[in-house]
Write an enzyme that holds these catalytic residues in place. Structure first.
Site, PDB file in Angstrom:
ATOM      1  N   SER A  50       0.858  -1.188   0.000  1.00 29.53           N
ATOM      2  CA  SER A  50       0.000   0.000   0.000  1.00 29.53           C
ATOM      3  C   SER A  50       0.893   1.237   0.000  1.00 29.53           C
ATOM      4  O   SER A  50       2.111   1.146   0.172  1.00 29.53           O
ATOM      5  CB  SER A  50      -0.886  -0.012   1.251  1.00 29.53           C
ATOM      6  OG  SER A  50      -0.060   0.121   2.396  1.00 29.53           O
ATOM      7  N   ASP A  83      -0.933  -1.618  -4.111  1.00 29.01           N
ATOM      8  CA  ASP A  83      -2.294  -1.744  -3.599  1.00 29.01           C
ATOM      9  C   ASP A  83      -2.886  -0.336  -3.426  1.00 29.01           C
ATOM     10  O   ASP A  83      -2.230   0.548  -2.863  1.00 29.01           O
ATOM     11  CB  ASP A  83      -2.220  -2.479  -2.242  1.00 29.01           C
ATOM     12  CG  ASP A  83      -3.567  -2.909  -1.716  1.00 29.01           C
ATOM     13  OD1 ASP A  83      -4.519  -2.999  -2.515  1.00 29.01           O
ATOM     14  OD2 ASP A  83      -3.669  -3.172  -0.495  1.00 29.01           O
ATOM     15  N   ASP A 105      -7.076   3.005  -7.666  1.00 32.85           N
ATOM     16  CA  ASP A 105      -8.376   3.056  -7.004  1.00 32.85           C
ATOM     17  C   ASP A 105      -8.990   4.433  -7.236  1.00 32.85           C
ATOM     18  O   ASP A 105      -8.851   5.335  -6.410  1.00 32.85           O
ATOM     19  CB  ASP A 105      -8.238   2.750  -5.514  1.00 32.85           C
ATOM     20  CG  ASP A 105      -9.581   2.833  -4.799  1.00 32.85           C
ATOM     21  OD1 ASP A 105     -10.595   3.112  -5.478  1.00 32.85           O
ATOM     22  OD2 ASP A 105      -9.622   2.630  -3.570  1.00 32.85           O
ATOM     23  N   GLY A 190     -10.045  -3.854   7.037  1.00 30.33           N
ATOM     24  CA  GLY A 190      -9.839  -3.837   8.489  1.00 30.33           C
ATOM     25  C   GLY A 190     -10.403  -5.075   9.167  1.00 30.33           C
ATOM     26  O   GLY A 190     -10.924  -5.989   8.518  1.00 30.33           O
ATOM     27  N   GLY A 224     -10.660  -6.704   1.079  1.00 34.56           N
ATOM     28  CA  GLY A 224     -11.208  -6.860   2.419  1.00 34.56           C
ATOM     29  C   GLY A 224     -11.634  -8.296   2.670  1.00 34.56           C
ATOM     30  O   GLY A 224     -12.669  -8.556   3.273  1.00 34.56           O
ATOM     31  N   SER A 226     -10.077 -10.885   4.341  1.00 32.78           N
ATOM     32  CA  SER A 226      -9.583 -11.700   5.446  1.00 32.78           C
ATOM     33  C   SER A 226     -10.764 -12.410   6.083  1.00 32.78           C
ATOM     34  O   SER A 226     -11.885 -11.897   6.076  1.00 32.78           O
ATOM     35  CB  SER A 226      -8.879 -10.817   6.495  1.00 32.78           C
ATOM     36  OG  SER A 226      -7.547 -10.576   6.105  1.00 32.78           O
ATOM     37  N   ASN A 266      -7.479 -10.291  -1.784  1.00 31.29           N
ATOM     38  CA  ASN A 266      -6.585  -9.514  -0.924  1.00 31.29           C
ATOM     39  C   ASN A 266      -6.723  -9.929   0.531  1.00 31.29           C
ATOM     40  O   ASN A 266      -7.838  -9.947   1.072  1.00 31.29           O
ATOM     41  CB  ASN A 266      -6.925  -8.033  -1.035  1.00 31.29           C
ATOM     42  CG  ASN A 266      -6.494  -7.437  -2.357  1.00 31.29           C
ATOM     43  OD1 ASN A 266      -6.138  -8.162  -3.285  1.00 31.29           O
ATOM     44  ND2 ASN A 266      -6.508  -6.131  -2.431  1.00 31.29           N
ATOM     45  N   ASP A 268      -4.908  -9.176   4.298  1.00 32.36           N
ATOM     46  CA  ASP A 268      -3.936  -8.449   5.115  1.00 32.36           C
ATOM     47  C   ASP A 268      -4.224  -8.649   6.597  1.00 32.36           C
ATOM     48  O   ASP A 268      -3.379  -9.082   7.370  1.00 32.36           O
ATOM     49  CB  ASP A 268      -3.974  -6.954   4.744  1.00 32.36           C
ATOM     50  CG  ASP A 268      -2.832  -6.166   5.383  1.00 32.36           C
ATOM     51  OD1 ASP A 268      -1.946  -6.784   6.015  1.00 32.36           O
ATOM     52  OD2 ASP A 268      -2.815  -4.930   5.254  1.00 32.36           O
TER      53      ASP A 268
HETATM   54 ZN   LIG Z   1      -8.322  -3.042  -0.651  1.00 32.06          ZN
END
Ligand SMILES: [Zn+2]
Length: 349
Positions: A50, A83, A105, A190, A224, A226, A266, A268
């Site tokens: 990122s 990213d 983005d 998040g 997002g 995860s 993705n 993280d």
């Molecule tokens: Zn993202």
């Protein structure tokens, strides 16, 4: 092995019917964890940074670490991806460094917070494509707006605020020529994605399926994504952490996505949770220790475990040796002569 075009990596994933995890990195241990997992499972892999990561680690440190990873793992195809680029300039600087893929983005304005208009998004994304493709670099765009905030980037709010409109997705892909498209189907960045276990009413898998039907050749991307597993949350809380109860995206939903055109996923947060849990455990159980290797090594191992599991679940495991990398200069020729199609043939409604 030199860094591979993300387009090639995703085209191969489409042929093989699997998804490829894109894992975020900020430092050496995270890169090592991903590469160890890729080696263990024989997986091609996308490593992504990122803007926050590039600022944290400094561009040159981070990029040289990725080059080291490529040199040390000649059998693993690696794509290096920017990213959430917030502007043309961010994407251009990544390409100049040697990244083989960028995300523009344009769903948000340059501040990375305010939703932009559709026309603004088309305009900036097309500009990035026009710069990237002659250099053999892949472009991911985003249409619709994801929920939450990560690394200071995001509109906040629920993932359901700006669900992607399939008609707009088609128009966006046609007008920009992106290789991959991130769509908003209810996921958020998040750790706090959902306040209850998500089901069909929360994640708009029907929207994803509708988009894939109309854009069968555009690689879809889930952000997002995860899974925020309870066992990783529990380790953190057991050793003094204070995470509130939360749910991520169930792996089965991602697998349903993969069966319907999702090629890049993705991840993280899960890695962040694994690292933090492992470090907290060492601090709690051995408070006399002060050598960073005493907690960074278990942290790295904990992340490797999560990444290897995701690689297996996404189906990329075992595919590292399926193909040889096409040099980026050849990829550039493919864009120029039209053999790498970018303006999608739109399937009938
Ligand atoms: Zn993202």
């Amino acid at each position: 092995m030199p860094l591979v075009s993300m387009r090639q990596l995703l085209d191969e994933a489409a042929k093989g019917g699997y998804g490829v995890g894109a894992f975020n990195v900020n430092d050496m241990e995270q890169i090592q964890a991903i590469m160890a997992a890729a080696k263990e499972t024989k997986s091609p892999v996308i490593v992504q940074a990122s803007r926050g990561a590039r600022a944290f680690a400094e561009d040159l440190y981070l990029f040289k670490l990725i080059q080291a990873a490529a040199e040390l793992n000649p059998d693993i195809p690696i794509a290096m991806h920017q990213d959430h680029g917030n502007s043309f300039e961010t994407c251009k600087s990544a390409i100049e460094l040697g990244y083989t893929s960028v995300m523009m983005d344009g769903s948000l304005k340059t501040d990375g917070k305010t939703p932009s208009t559709f026309e603004e998004n088309v305009e900036v994304t097309r500009r990035v494509v026009e710069y990237a493709h002659p250099r053999g670099v892949t472009v991911e765009g985003e249409i619709g707006v994801l929920g939450g905030v990560e690394d200071g980037h995001g509109a906040g709010g629920s993932g359901l605020d700006h669900i992607t409109d399939p008609d707009q997705a088609v128009e966006f892909a046609e007008r920009t020529g992106v290789d991959a498209l991130a769509i908003a189907i209810g996921t958020s960045h998040g750790a706090y994605k959902f306040t209850k276990k998500p089901d069909g009413s929360v994640l708009k898998m029907d929207v994803l399926i509708a988009i894939h039907k109309r854009l069968p050749n555009t690689h879809l991307v889930m952000h997002g994504s995860s899974s925020v597993p309870k066992d990783l949350q529990d380790v953190i809380n057991q050793y003094g952490g204070k995470l509130k109860e939360t749910w991520g995206v169930p792996v089965e939903e991602i697998q349903l996505g993969i069966r319907n055109g999702v090629r890049k996923i993705n991840v993280d947060t899960d890695n962040r949770l694994a690292i933090t849990g492992a470090i907290r455990k060492v601090f709690a159980e051995s408070p006399e220790k002060f050598d960073p290797r005493d907690y960074l090594k278990p942290a790295r191992e904990a992340m490797q475990k999560v990444v290897a599991l995701r690689m297996t679940q996404f189906g990329q495991a075992g595919h590292a040796g399926d193909y040889s990398p096409i040099p980026i200069t050849e990829i550039a020729k493919g864009y120029a002569d039209g053999s790498l199609v970018t303006r999608p043939l739109v399937a009938a409604k």
